[in-house]
Write a protein that holds these residues in place. Structure first.
Motif, PDB file in Angstrom:
ATOM      1  N   PRO A 151       7.870  13.235  10.244  1.00 35.21           N
ATOM      2  CA  PRO A 151       9.246  12.744  10.297  1.00 35.21           C
ATOM      3  C   PRO A 151      10.226  13.857  10.655  1.00 35.21           C
ATOM      4  O   PRO A 151       9.950  15.037  10.451  1.00 35.21           O
ATOM      5  N   LEU A 152      11.351  13.441  11.182  1.00 36.71           N
ATOM      6  CA  LEU A 152      12.477  14.349  11.351  1.00 36.71           C
ATOM      7  C   LEU A 152      13.099  14.503   9.968  1.00 36.71           C
ATOM      8  O   LEU A 152      13.344  13.509   9.281  1.00 36.71           O
ATOM      9  N   VAL A 153      13.331  15.724   9.549  1.00 35.85           N
ATOM     10  CA  VAL A 153      13.862  15.965   8.208  1.00 35.85           C
ATOM     11  C   VAL A 153      15.168  16.742   8.310  1.00 35.85           C
ATOM     12  O   VAL A 153      15.251  17.747   9.013  1.00 35.85           O
ATOM     13  N   LEU A 154      16.162  16.258   7.599  1.00 30.79           N
ATOM     14  CA  LEU A 154      17.416  16.970   7.421  1.00 30.79           C
ATOM     15  C   LEU A 154      17.398  17.421   5.958  1.00 30.79           C
ATOM     16  O   LEU A 154      17.707  16.645   5.067  1.00 30.79           O
ATOM     17  N   PRO A 155      16.964  18.683   5.711  1.00 29.88           N
ATOM     18  CA  PRO A 155      16.651  19.099   4.336  1.00 29.88           C
ATOM     19  C   PRO A 155      17.819  19.631   3.518  1.00 29.88           C
ATOM     20  O   PRO A 155      17.621  20.432   2.622  1.00 29.88           O
ATOM     21  N   GLY A 156      19.035  19.203   3.788  1.00 36.53           N
ATOM     22  CA  GLY A 156      20.196  19.714   3.058  1.00 36.53           C
ATOM     23  C   GLY A 156      20.219  19.237   1.611  1.00 36.53           C
ATOM     24  O   GLY A 156      20.888  18.263   1.300  1.00 36.53           O
ATOM     25  N   LEU A 157      19.485  19.904   0.738  1.00 35.10           N
ATOM     26  CA  LEU A 157      19.404  19.483  -0.656  1.00 35.10           C
ATOM     27  C   LEU A 157      20.682  19.733  -1.435  1.00 35.10           C
ATOM     28  O   LEU A 157      20.993  19.009  -2.373  1.00 35.10           O
ATOM     29  N   GLY A 158      21.408  20.758  -1.074  1.00 37.25           N
ATOM     30  CA  GLY A 158      22.611  21.116  -1.827  1.00 37.25           C
ATOM     31  C   GLY A 158      23.797  21.355  -0.918  1.00 37.25           C
ATOM     32  O   GLY A 158      24.527  22.314  -1.097  1.00 37.25           O
ATOM     33  N   GLY A 159      23.977  20.504   0.076  1.00 33.38           N
ATOM     34  CA  GLY A 159      25.056  20.704   1.034  1.00 33.38           C
ATOM     35  C   GLY A 159      24.518  21.373   2.283  1.00 33.38           C
ATOM     36  O   GLY A 159      23.344  21.727   2.352  1.00 33.38           O
ATOM     37  N   GLU A 160      25.377  21.525   3.270  1.00 33.26           N
ATOM     38  CA  GLU A 160      24.923  22.118   4.528  1.00 33.26           C
ATOM     39  C   GLU A 160      26.019  22.983   5.137  1.00 33.26           C
ATOM     40  O   GLU A 160      27.183  22.869   4.795  1.00 33.26           O
ATOM     41  N   ARG A 170      23.593  15.549   1.823  1.00 37.19           N
ATOM     42  CA  ARG A 170      22.255  15.575   1.240  1.00 37.19           C
ATOM     43  C   ARG A 170      21.216  15.227   2.290  1.00 37.19           C
ATOM     44  O   ARG A 170      21.519  14.627   3.314  1.00 37.19           O
ATOM     45  N   GLY A 171      19.978  15.572   2.013  1.00 35.58           N
ATOM     46  CA  GLY A 171      18.892  15.451   2.964  1.00 35.58           C
ATOM     47  C   GLY A 171      18.476  14.029   3.282  1.00 35.58           C
ATOM     48  O   GLY A 171      18.842  13.077   2.587  1.00 35.58           O
ATOM     49  N   ALA A 172      17.678  13.907   4.359  1.00 32.28           N
ATOM     50  CA  ALA A 172      17.173  12.602   4.784  1.00 32.28           C
ATOM     51  C   ALA A 172      15.866  12.783   5.539  1.00 32.28           C
ATOM     52  O   ALA A 172      15.615  13.833   6.139  1.00 32.28           O
ATOM     53  N   PHE A 173      15.026  11.755   5.491  1.00 28.71           N
ATOM     54  CA  PHE A 173      13.805  11.686   6.278  1.00 28.71           C
ATOM     55  C   PHE A 173      13.968  10.548   7.276  1.00 28.71           C
ATOM     56  O   PHE A 173      14.330   9.438   6.890  1.00 28.71           O
ATOM     57  N   VAL A 174      13.692  10.788   8.545  1.00 33.22           N
ATOM     58  CA  VAL A 174      13.819   9.778   9.588  1.00 33.22           C
ATOM     59  C   VAL A 174      12.490   9.688  10.331  1.00 33.22           C
ATOM     60  O   VAL A 174      11.894  10.706  10.686  1.00 33.22           O
ATOM     61  N   GLY A 175      12.033   8.458  10.580  1.00 34.37           N
ATOM     62  CA  GLY A 175      10.812   8.267  11.352  1.00 34.37           C
ATOM     63  C   GLY A 175       9.552   8.239  10.517  1.00 34.37           C
ATOM     64  O   GLY A 175       8.470   8.571  11.007  1.00 34.37           O
ATOM     65  N   VAL A 176       9.644   7.841   9.255  1.00 35.50           N
ATOM     66  CA  VAL A 176       8.476   7.749   8.381  1.00 35.50           C
ATOM     67  C   VAL A 176       7.703   6.484   8.742  1.00 35.50           C
ATOM     68  O   VAL A 176       8.279   5.411   8.916  1.00 35.50           O
ATOM     69  N   THR A 177       6.377   6.623   8.868  1.00 35.30           N
ATOM     70  CA  THR A 177       5.505   5.481   9.169  1.00 35.30           C
ATOM     71  C   THR A 177       4.360   5.449   8.173  1.00 35.30           C
ATOM     72  O   THR A 177       4.248   6.327   7.314  1.00 35.30           O
ATOM     73  N   GLU A 178       3.464   4.449   8.322  1.00 33.44           N
ATOM     74  CA  GLU A 178       2.284   4.360   7.454  1.00 33.44           C
ATOM     75  C   GLU A 178       1.356   5.556   7.642  1.00 33.44           C
ATOM     76  O   GLU A 178       0.589   5.902   6.742  1.00 33.44           O
ATOM     77  N   GLU A 179       1.438   6.194   8.802  1.00 33.48           N
ATOM     78  CA  GLU A 179       0.567   7.347   9.071  1.00 33.48           C
ATOM     79  C   GLU A 179       1.122   8.658   8.513  1.00 33.48           C
ATOM     80  O   GLU A 179       0.445   9.682   8.531  1.00 33.48           O
ATOM     81  N   THR A 180       2.363   8.662   8.051  1.00 32.53           N
ATOM     82  CA  THR A 180       2.974   9.892   7.535  1.00 32.53           C
ATOM     83  C   THR A 180       2.292  10.289   6.228  1.00 32.53           C
ATOM     84  O   THR A 180       2.187   9.490   5.304  1.00 32.53           O
ATOM     85  N   THR A 181       1.818  11.537   6.169  1.00 38.17           N
ATOM     86  CA  THR A 181       1.091  12.044   5.007  1.00 38.17           C
ATOM     87  C   THR A 181       1.984  12.999   4.207  1.00 38.17           C
ATOM     88  O   THR A 181       3.023  13.447   4.702  1.00 38.17           O
ATOM     89  N   PRO A 182       1.567  13.337   2.987  1.00 38.58           N
ATOM     90  CA  PRO A 182       2.315  14.357   2.241  1.00 38.58           C
ATOM     91  C   PRO A 182       2.421  15.665   3.031  1.00 38.58           C
ATOM     92  O   PRO A 182       3.458  16.342   2.985  1.00 38.58           O
ATOM     93  N   GLU A 183       1.361  15.991   3.778  1.00 37.15           N
ATOM     94  CA  GLU A 183       1.395  17.205   4.593  1.00 37.15           C
ATOM     95  C   GLU A 183       2.490  17.109   5.666  1.00 37.15           C
ATOM     96  O   GLU A 183       3.167  18.095   5.970  1.00 37.15           O
ATOM     97  N   ASP A 184       2.662  15.906   6.234  1.00 31.28           N
ATOM     98  CA  ASP A 184       3.683  15.714   7.247  1.00 31.28           C
ATOM     99  C   ASP A 184       5.095  15.859   6.658  1.00 31.28           C
ATOM    100  O   ASP A 184       5.992  16.424   7.293  1.00 31.28           O
TER     101      ASP A 184
END
Length: 191
Positions: A151-160, A170-184
């Motif tokens: 996934p595309l990740v915007l990891p702003g946990l505490g502001g940006e 705050r952060g976001a995950f975009v493009g998560v699918t059934e194939e997305t793993t914890p490693e991804d």
């Protein structure tokens, strides 16, 4: 250098501030308030980001590096932009004047790079240290077919800070699918 196992030829030549950086001299009132002699030179010297750049990569246009710590940034030294040019316009990229006034340090910074990496490790690969996580994700890094699952990740946990300076972002995950793993998820935060 000896303690770090480095050689002088591995590092750039440090900027020579010379006399061209003298911006003025302390007047009587300022000198008295600071407890310094009147006439003490006031110099335009580099700050923490400039000193880091000078020590790691150099201070000539074209010198660049990536820094990852508690925060993180991509920095490059560029020629100074002419007043009124598009390069001189306000931008989400930090632009700091370098000693000598003829170049700028341009920085794209993230607020919590190291903290986001530690959070992703604990959240998606619990029980792994960074070495174990590196081993666990190695196959997904080298296999181009798994890139689409990341996934595309915007990891702003505490502001940006860049491209939008917003302490409440705050952060976001975009493009998560059934194939997305914890490693991804973990790799997405790192990239």
């Amino acid at each position: 250098l000896e303690a770090a196992g480095a050689r002088p030829d591995q590092l750039p030549r440090l900027t020579d501030l010379g006399t061209s950086t003298i911006a003025g001299h302390l007047d009587e009132l300022s000198a008295r308030e600071l407890g310094l002699p009147e006439g003490t030179p006031v110099v335009h010297a580099t700050g923490d980001a400039g000193a880091t750049t000078d020590g790691l990569a150099g201070s000539s246009p074209g010198d660049a590096y990536l820094y990852l710590g508690g925060s993180g940034w991509l920095a490059a030294v560029t020629p100074a932009a002419a007043s009124g040019s598009p390069e001189a316009a306000p931008s989400p990229i930090h632009s700091l004047v370098m000693p000598g006034w003829d170049s700028r340090l341009r920085i794209g910074a993230v607020q919590s790079a190291g903290a986001a990496a530690a959070w992703a490790l604990a959240t998606f690969l619990p029980g792994c240290d960074f070495a174990a996580a590196e081993h666990r994700v190695a196959a997904r890094v080298s296999d181009p077919d798994t890139l689409a699952a990341r996934p595309l990740v915007l990891p702003g946990l505490g502001g940006e800070r860049t491209p939008v300076r917003d302490g409440a972002l705050r952060g976001a995950f975009v493009g998560v699918t059934e194939e997305t793993t914890p490693e991804d998820f973990y790799l997405g935060v790192l990239t």
